[in-house]
Design a protein around this motif. Structure first.
Motif, PDB file in Angstrom:
ATOM      1  N   LEU A 497      11.036 -13.467  -5.820  1.00 38.46           N
ATOM      2  CA  LEU A 497      11.267 -12.793  -4.547  1.00 38.46           C
ATOM      3  C   LEU A 497      12.152 -11.562  -4.723  1.00 38.46           C
ATOM      4  N   LEU A 498      13.131 -11.677  -5.620  1.00 36.36           N
ATOM      5  CA  LEU A 498      14.009 -10.536  -5.878  1.00 36.36           C
ATOM      6  C   LEU A 498      13.228  -9.378  -6.486  1.00 36.36           C
ATOM      7  N   GLU A 499      12.370  -9.687  -7.441  1.00 38.10           N
ATOM      8  CA  GLU A 499      11.519  -8.659  -8.050  1.00 38.10           C
ATOM      9  C   GLU A 499      10.628  -7.995  -7.003  1.00 38.10           C
ATOM     10  N   ALA A 500       9.981  -8.831  -6.178  1.00 40.86           N
ATOM     11  CA  ALA A 500       9.046  -8.301  -5.185  1.00 40.86           C
ATOM     12  C   ALA A 500       9.752  -7.397  -4.181  1.00 40.86           C
ATOM     13  N   LYS A 501      10.943  -7.782  -3.736  1.00 42.39           N
ATOM     14  CA  LYS A 501      11.685  -6.954  -2.783  1.00 42.39           C
ATOM     15  C   LYS A 501      12.067  -5.612  -3.411  1.00 42.39           C
ATOM     16  N   MET A 502      12.548  -5.662  -4.644  1.00 44.75           N
ATOM     17  CA  MET A 502      12.924  -4.426  -5.313  1.00 44.75           C
ATOM     18  C   MET A 502      11.733  -3.495  -5.459  1.00 44.75           C
ATOM     19  N   ALA A 503      10.587  -4.031  -5.894  1.00 44.28           N
ATOM     20  CA  ALA A 503       9.399  -3.202  -6.085  1.00 44.28           C
ATOM     21  C   ALA A 503       8.941  -2.580  -4.777  1.00 44.28           C
ATOM     22  N   LEU A 504       8.900  -3.380  -3.711  1.00 40.32           N
ATOM     23  CA  LEU A 504       8.451  -2.867  -2.418  1.00 40.32           C
ATOM     24  C   LEU A 504       9.370  -1.758  -1.908  1.00 40.32           C
ATOM     25  N   CYS A 505      10.679  -1.961  -2.074  1.00 39.06           N
ATOM     26  CA  CYS A 505      11.617  -0.936  -1.627  1.00 39.06           C
ATOM     27  C   CYS A 505      11.371   0.389  -2.338  1.00 39.06           C
ATOM     28  N   LEU A 506      11.252   0.342  -3.644  1.00 41.72           N
ATOM     29  CA  LEU A 506      11.078   1.569  -4.415  1.00 41.72           C
ATOM     30  C   LEU A 506       9.750   2.240  -4.103  1.00 41.72           C
ATOM     31  N   ILE A 507       8.705   1.439  -3.908  1.00 49.90           N
ATOM     32  CA  ILE A 507       7.385   2.011  -3.608  1.00 49.90           C
ATOM     33  C   ILE A 507       7.372   2.614  -2.207  1.00 49.90           C
ATOM     34  N   LEU A 508       7.853   1.876  -1.215  1.00 46.63           N
ATOM     35  CA  LEU A 508       7.781   2.348   0.170  1.00 46.63           C
ATOM     36  C   LEU A 508       8.710   3.525   0.437  1.00 46.63           C
ATOM     37  N   GLN A 509       9.770   3.662  -0.355  1.00 44.11           N
ATOM     38  CA  GLN A 509      10.638   4.825  -0.209  1.00 44.11           C
ATOM     39  C   GLN A 509       9.892   6.114  -0.562  1.00 44.11           C
ATOM     40  N   ARG A 510       8.890   6.018  -1.415  1.00 44.19           N
ATOM     41  CA  ARG A 510       8.294   7.234  -1.975  1.00 44.19           C
ATOM     42  C   ARG A 510       6.801   7.391  -1.735  1.00 44.19           C
ATOM     43  N   LEU A 511       6.129   6.271  -1.423  1.00 46.77           N
ATOM     44  CA  LEU A 511       4.676   6.328  -1.289  1.00 46.77           C
ATOM     45  C   LEU A 511       4.199   5.669  -0.007  1.00 46.77           C
ATOM     46  N   GLU A 512       3.068   6.114   0.484  1.00 47.09           N
ATOM     47  CA  GLU A 512       2.328   5.391   1.498  1.00 47.09           C
ATOM     48  C   GLU A 512       0.943   5.111   0.914  1.00 47.09           C
ATOM     49  N   PHE A 513       0.275   4.102   1.405  1.00 39.81           N
ATOM     50  CA  PHE A 513      -0.977   3.710   0.758  1.00 39.81           C
ATOM     51  C   PHE A 513      -1.934   3.095   1.766  1.00 39.81           C
ATOM     52  N   GLU A 514      -3.219   3.112   1.397  1.00 42.77           N
ATOM     53  CA  GLU A 514      -4.281   2.537   2.209  1.00 42.77           C
ATOM     54  C   GLU A 514      -5.346   1.973   1.284  1.00 42.77           C
ATOM     55  N   LEU A 515      -6.247   1.174   1.828  1.00 43.36           N
ATOM     56  CA  LEU A 515      -7.319   0.625   1.013  1.00 43.36           C
ATOM     57  C   LEU A 515      -8.238   1.741   0.543  1.00 43.36           C
ATOM     58  N   ALA A 516      -8.675   1.651  -0.719  1.00 40.39           N
ATOM     59  CA  ALA A 516      -9.684   2.573  -1.226  1.00 40.39           C
ATOM     60  C   ALA A 516     -11.059   2.093  -0.779  1.00 40.39           C
ATOM     61  N   THR A 517     -11.986   3.032  -0.639  1.00 37.94           N
ATOM     62  CA  THR A 517     -13.343   2.644  -0.219  1.00 37.94           C
ATOM     63  C   THR A 517     -14.018   1.757  -1.257  1.00 37.94           C
ATOM     64  N   SER A 518     -13.541   1.793  -2.483  1.00 41.97           N
ATOM     65  CA  SER A 518     -14.135   0.979  -3.553  1.00 41.97           C
ATOM     66  C   SER A 518     -13.633  -0.462  -3.547  1.00 41.97           C
ATOM     67  N   TYR A 519     -12.630  -0.768  -2.706  1.00 41.33           N
ATOM     68  CA  TYR A 519     -12.080  -2.131  -2.698  1.00 41.33           C
ATOM     69  C   TYR A 519     -13.061  -3.120  -2.071  1.00 41.33           C
ATOM     70  N   THR A 520     -13.223  -4.250  -2.736  1.00 39.93           N
ATOM     71  CA  THR A 520     -14.036  -5.357  -2.232  1.00 39.93           C
ATOM     72  C   THR A 520     -13.125  -6.545  -2.019  1.00 39.93           C
ATOM     73  N   HIS A 521     -13.144  -7.107  -0.806  1.00 38.02           N
ATOM     74  CA  HIS A 521     -12.238  -8.213  -0.480  1.00 38.02           C
ATOM     75  C   HIS A 521     -12.846  -9.519  -0.999  1.00 38.02           C
ATOM     76  N   ALA A 522     -12.383  -9.939  -2.162  1.00 39.97           N
ATOM     77  CA  ALA A 522     -12.983 -11.105  -2.812  1.00 39.97           C
ATOM     78  C   ALA A 522     -11.928 -11.935  -3.532  1.00 39.97           C
ATOM     79  N   PRO A 523     -11.042 -12.601  -2.778  1.00 40.64           N
ATOM     80  CA  PRO A 523     -10.042 -13.463  -3.431  1.00 40.64           C
ATOM     81  C   PRO A 523     -10.706 -14.631  -4.141  1.00 40.64           C
TER      82      PRO A 523
END
Length: 552
Positions: A497-523
């Motif tokens: 959880l600590l790793e995930a919070k740190m990564a999200l903070c650093l990413i969201l401070q600098r980037l915004e993102f959306e799904l690519a058209t090539s993404y296929t939802h297949a868990p």
């Protein structure tokens, strides 16, 4: 001079061989036919229903067939009702998805599995307060699968837990993640001291931002990126300056696990794992290389400790220090962990430490791409707490919206969709007495997706359900089980959880993102739950050039 054996001697030898073969045949007949039929009869006499035993493979062939059919069809975007696709056999044929709370029987080869989807009963099993449950093990794979803390039972588990606890204390994690690595940011001056995880994240973010094209975006598959990130982090935090050797272990172990999973369905063929097939030979060669690297690193570190050098503040150093202290307190060298024990715990660091976090980060990025309003809310909270500054430990602990998001991701997309235990003696659960030798399967994903527990909006992404904490998020305060429960709850959950919070903070401070058209939802799931065809997103810079310079 050689003399031929007499006829009576030859006959006696053949007779002995015949007896041995007959004895082995009897054992296999008991294991593959009489014992499963006896257990099936006992379970049905107790009112349990489900599939009937099929000789040798049980339900494995049918499960494989149904998965192949389900996995051929992707889900609609933003559809979080994933159980019918991920576990179609349990959801459909057996009925766990349609009859929550009612134990059902399936067959893992010749071993009966009883699926218990009632959270209260699941906690009884996981609490293990009567000592009547044990971890499900595969003796044929014991040399290939990490036999660390999670695989042990009884006093051996208690000893390993006591020695490992200091490794995963929050204050130690704080030390490892925030004070461990000093990186020189300038050739002229030491400008900044960055934590190891921040350093790895920033390398990733810098690479993404440097790849943004003229259209202002960059399409990237974040699943392999996060696997590489968490592998690098666990290599550095576990082995410090030897992280390049640790990186090789990570690569080898990832391939080894994939090969092991492919072999599991064939394990019920007597002696299959000992046949000199190409896959079996390759698995043992890879495991031998992993152990050779680990043995060398541990040996060097122990020798340095004997020569009076201070232990390094990484996971291996803390583990060796804790082990030495444990032996000193008990006054006997045999009371500590052996070299082999330490090697297995190091293997487990990788399996639990890297895979869980990479899966959590991947699904979090995908769900925040599907639900941009929550991406905006998380970014607003992060910028409100940290601005353009690097996140600190105390600030991470105050993140409420980010924590809610991570919990909801773990609910909808738990890294491991089930937990298993096995009865080694007769045991009563919920008024039903189970004989020894039965696997008790706790289908975490079905519990997390049960509308009777979580409400009619169970398949919607609603982080606000965790606004008052885990215990008030559902009708059952113990229905949230992404890390297990009880004394054997995942020892590395705080690390993930600590790793995930740190990564999200650093990413969201600098980037915004959306799904690519090539993404296929297949868990789908092999070892953990991950996107079958990758996790393609399109990232854009959230900062101006002047903003970016603040970080570097």
């Amino acid at each position: 001079m050689w003399a031929p054996a007499s006829s009576p001697t030859i006959l006696a030898a053949f007779g002995l061989v015949g007896l041995v073969l007959a004895w082995q045949a009897g054992l296999q007949l008991h294991r593959l036919w009489w014992r499963p039929r006896r257990l099936e009869k006992a379970l049905r006499a107790r009112g349990l229903r489900g599939s009937r035993y099929r000789f040798l493979t049980g339900d494995l062939a049918e499960e494989s067939r149904r998965r192949k059919e389900a996995w051929a069809r992707p889900l609609p975007l933003r559809c979080h009702d994933i159980a019918p696709r991920v576990e179609p056999f349990l959801h459909g044929a057996v009925g766990v998805g349609a009859a929550h709370g009612k134990p059902r029987i399936t067959w893992f080869g010749p071993t009966p599995e009883v699926h218990v989807a009632d959270p209260e009963l699941a906690r009884v099993v996981l609490s293990n307060k009567f000592g009547h449950f044990e971890k499900v093990s595969f003796p044929e794979l014991s040399k290939l699968i990490p036999q660390g803390l999670s695989a042990h039972e009884g006093e051996k588990w208690a000893k390993h837990r006591r020695i490992l606890n200091p490794v995963f204390q929050l204050e130690k994690l704080k030390s490892i993640l925030f004070l461990y690595l000093i990186i020189e940011m300038s050739s002229e001056n030491v400008q900044l001291m960055l934590p190891v995880f921040s350093a790895c994240c920033e390398e990733l973010i810098s690479r993404w931002m440097g790849s943004i094209g003229s259209d202002g975006s960059y399409e990237v598959d974040c699943w392999p990126e996060f696997k590489s990130l968490t592998g690098d982090v666990i290599s550095r935090t576990a082995f410090g300056s030897s992280y390049l050797e640790g990186r090789r272990i990570f690569e080898l172990q990832g391939e080894l696990f994939e090969r092991v999973i492919k072999s599991i369905q064939k394990m019920f063929i007597p002696g299959y794992m000992y046949l000199p097939t190409e896959n079996n030979r390759k698995m043992h060669q890879m495991n031998k290389e992993i152990e050779s690297i680990l043995r060398g690193m541990i040996g060097k570190r122990m020798q340095a400790m004997k020569e009076g050098e201070s232990t390094k503040d990484d996971l291996l150093g803390i583990l060796l220090e804790s082990n030495t202290r444990h032996m000193e307190v008990n006054g006997q060298s045999n009371q500590g962990l052996t070299i082999k024990d330490i090697m297995e715990e190091c293997k487990l660091f990788y399996f639990a430490g890297a895979d869980t976090t990479s899966v959590l980060l991947t699904w979090t990025m995908l769900l925040l791409s599907m639900h941009p309003e929550w991406q905006d809310r998380a970014r607003e909270e992060i910028l409100g707490l940290f601005g353009k500054n690097k996140p600190d430990y105390d600030g991470l602990s105050r993140l409420k919206i980010v924590t809610m998001i991570l919990y909801e991701v773990l609910r909808l997309y738990p890294p491991f969709i089930e937990l298993t235990r096995k009865t080694y003696k007769e045991m009563e659960i919920g008024g039903i007495t189970y004989p020894a030798g039965v696997i008790i399967n706790l289908p975490v994903m079905f519990i997390h997706h049960d509308p009777e527990i979580w409400g009619s909006d169970v398949h919607e992404f609603k982080p606000e359900r965790f606004s008052e904490g885990i215990s008030k998020a559902s009708k059952d305060p113990g229905a949230f089980l992404p890390f297990g429960w009880g004394p054997r709850i995942c020892i590395g959950k705080n690390f993930a959880l600590l790793e995930a919070k740190m990564a999200l903070c650093l990413i969201l401070q600098r980037l915004e993102f959306e799904l690519a058209t090539s993404y296929t939802h297949a868990p789908h799931t092999i070892i953990s739950l991950h996107p079958m065809h990758g996790a393609q997103i399109k990232v854009k810079s959230y900062m101006t050039i002047s903003d970016y310079s603040v970080f570097y």
